[in-house]
Design an enzyme around this catalytic site. Structure first.
Site, PDB file in Angstrom:
ATOM      1  N   HIS A  98       0.863  -1.176   0.000  1.00  0.00           N
ATOM      2  CA  HIS A  98       0.000   0.000   0.000  1.00  0.00           C
ATOM      3  C   HIS A  98       0.901   1.227   0.000  1.00  0.00           C
ATOM      4  CE1 HIS A  98      -3.838  -1.997   0.685  1.00  0.00           C
ATOM      5  NE2 HIS A  98      -3.244  -2.783   1.574  1.00  0.00           N
ATOM      6  N   CYS A 101      -0.501   2.226  -4.484  1.00  0.00           N
ATOM      7  CA  CYS A 101      -1.330   3.400  -4.719  1.00  0.00           C
ATOM      8  C   CYS A 101      -0.564   4.633  -4.279  1.00  0.00           C
ATOM      9  CB  CYS A 101      -2.622   3.309  -3.914  1.00  0.00           C
ATOM     10  SG  CYS A 101      -3.660   1.936  -4.364  1.00  0.00           S
TER      11      CYS A 101
END
Length: 198
Positions: free
Chosen positions: A59, A102
């Protein structure tokens, strides 16, 4: 944080392709921020070879990538252990960092733009780097591996391969789009040769 479905498939694909290209592959999973930093620092002191590639699947946000403790490791902290001062073994040698993460949680829809070509018409503009991870792996990593397998035997350089990846990824999705971002600090073309098998 949510489970990153598809990371296992991405890891398998990266492992297979880079072994095929003759790299020694080291896999590390589920590390805290401190463990990631220590791992990279130690690797920077010991790694040797003609080329170095680091792939990170996590992430992230606009500041960097998350460790399992939900703290951030910045992109500069990822690259720093391998610069000419900290890693003399790789001084003047190509170093590639592929990060599948991301860069934030905002999603933007596809927008229609007027084309510049004489034929006119409209085309889609990809305006978001949202990372979607289905069970088959992420668009970016799966395209990267596929394009390496296609282009490396042809002797194409890494910039050509990354442009093909951008083209691939931009065509995925219907209502949400993403576009990989790459920074280049190389002075020469880099071609990854497939080793001859005897």
């Amino acid at each position: 944080m949510t489970e990153r479905r598809g990371s296992d498939e991405d890891q398998k694909s990266l492992d297979r392709v880079f072994r095929w290209l003759g790299f020694t592959v080291l896999v590390q999973r589920d590390k805290t921020t401190a463990q990631i930093k220590d791992l990279l620092k130690n690797l920077g002191k010991t790694v040797n070879g003609d080329c170095f590639i680091c792939c990170i699947l996590s992430h992230g946000n606009s500041d960097g990538v998350y460790g399992t403790d939900e703290n951030i490791v910045s992109v500069d902290e990822i690259r720093e252990p391998f610069n000419g001062i900290n890693c003399s073994n790789l001084a003047g040698k190509p170093k590639l960092f592929f990060i599948q993460a991301c860069r934030g949680s905002k999603m933007q829809n596809v927008v229609q733009v007027q084309a510049d070509d004489p034929e006119g018409g409209e085309s889609e503009l990809e305006v978001d780097a949202q990372s979607l991870n289905p069970l088959k792996g992420s668009w970016f990593i799966q395209s990267l591996c596929q394009q390496l397998e296609t282009h490396c035997p042809q002797g194409n350089d890494i910039q050509t391969i990354l442009l093909a990846v951008n083209s691939d990824v931009s065509l995925e999705g219907v209502t949400r789009k993403q576009m990989p971002v790459h920074e280049v600090a190389m002075r020469k073309k880099l071609i990854l040769h497939v080793p001859c098998v005897q």
